[in-house]
Design an enzyme around this catalytic site. Structure first.
Site, PDB file in Angstrom:
ATOM      1  N   LYS A  83       0.859  -1.184   0.000  1.00  0.00           N
ATOM      2  CA  LYS A  83       0.000   0.000   0.000  1.00  0.00           C
ATOM      3  C   LYS A  83       0.891   1.227   0.000  1.00  0.00           C
ATOM      4  O   LYS A  83       1.731   1.388   0.898  1.00  0.00           O
ATOM      5  CB  LYS A  83      -0.829  -0.017   1.280  1.00  0.00           C
ATOM      6  CG  LYS A  83      -2.313   0.066   1.084  1.00  0.00           C
ATOM      7  CD  LYS A  83      -2.978   0.037   2.458  1.00  0.00           C
ATOM      8  CE  LYS A  83      -4.435   0.329   2.362  1.00  0.00           C
ATOM      9  NZ  LYS A  83      -5.050   0.438   3.688  1.00  0.00           N
ATOM     10  N   VAL A  84       0.697   2.083  -0.989  1.00  0.00           N
ATOM     11  CA  VAL A  84       1.505   3.309  -1.052  1.00  0.00           C
ATOM     12  C   VAL A  84       0.567   4.515  -1.056  1.00  0.00           C
ATOM     13  O   VAL A  84      -0.532   4.455  -1.610  1.00  0.00           O
ATOM     14  CB  VAL A  84       2.429   3.348  -2.300  1.00  0.00           C
ATOM     15  CG1 VAL A  84       3.405   2.199  -2.283  1.00  0.00           C
ATOM     16  CG2 VAL A  84       1.625   3.350  -3.582  1.00  0.00           C
TER      17      VAL A  84
END
Ligand code: E4P
Length: 216
Positions: A83-84
């Site tokens: 997850k960015v």
């Protein structure tokens, strides 16, 4: 529509996975903090229960640090998605992770423009936070409708993961719009299964069956 659980609570994940309808899990730093466990330990534990995508979030705004953390997460299990955050560095990270075969989930997304950028960068998933938009009197579901339309116009492969779901109505509306995935807290999954008429109907059938079950 795929159902993800939005929690890092292992007992809840085991319980709802046993229902056979959990396709993946999303975590974030706040959910991990709530459990008081190390991220690595918990992600590895979840990976033993759920075969589908498990999102593990990077905790840096710096590209090199994001890459370092994401590469580490991807080694924990083969179904870990990195997850960015929706930032310029986050978009750069998505491009690089893509080349390395690491799946991504672009998070804290609040506009159609951001979702378009995530798709252009090649994100595997994009997470628009609808509940937080509703919280500030904006229309979270209108955002999902916009993203669905835009992605269909150009046949983008990025999947729409409706996040920050607060209640069953959010799930139903997202499903009507054709969103790919909804990630929901266990309480929402619990609410989805129940209906007062179902409870009353089952009770009545069991009571009536008692009256005749011994008859030959
Ligand atoms: C999921 O990926 C998000 O982190 C989560 O849905 C955010 O939900 P919240 O707005 O209830 O914290």
């Amino acid at each position: 529509m795929q159902f993800f659980l939005d929690t890092a609570n292992l007992e809840d994940i085991k319980k709802y996975a046993s229902w056979g309808i959990v396709d993946g899990v999303t975590t974030n730093p706040s959910l991990i903090a709530k459990e008081g466990v190390s991220l690595e330990k918990r992600i590895k534990e979840i990976a033993k229960v759920v075969r589908g995508p498990i999102s593990s979030e990077v905790v840096s705004n710096d590209l090199e640090e994001m890459l370092k953390q994401g590469r580490t997460y991807a080694r924990w299990a083969n179904n870990v998605y990195v997850k960015v955050p929706m930032t310029p560095a986050g978009l750069q990270a998505v491009k690089i992770f893509n080349k390395e075969g690491i799946k991504t989930n672009v998070t804290v997304t609040f506009s159609a423009g951001q979702a378009l950028l995530a798709a252009k960068a090649g994100a595997t998933l994009v997470s628009p936070f609808i509940g937080r938009l509703d919280d500030i009197s904006e229309d979270g579901m209108a955002l999902i409708a916009d993203i669905v339309k835009i992605y269909r116009n150009y046949d983008y492969k990025t999947k729409i993961l409706v996040a920050s779901i607060r209640h069953p109505r959010h799930v139903i509306e997202a499903a009507k719009l054709g969103a790919d995935i909804g990630t929901m807290p266990p309480a929402v999954l619990e609410q989805l299964v129940h209906h007062p008429l179902t409870d009353a109907g089952i009770k009545k059938f069991l009571e009536d069956w008692e009256k005749v079950k011994g008859l030959q």
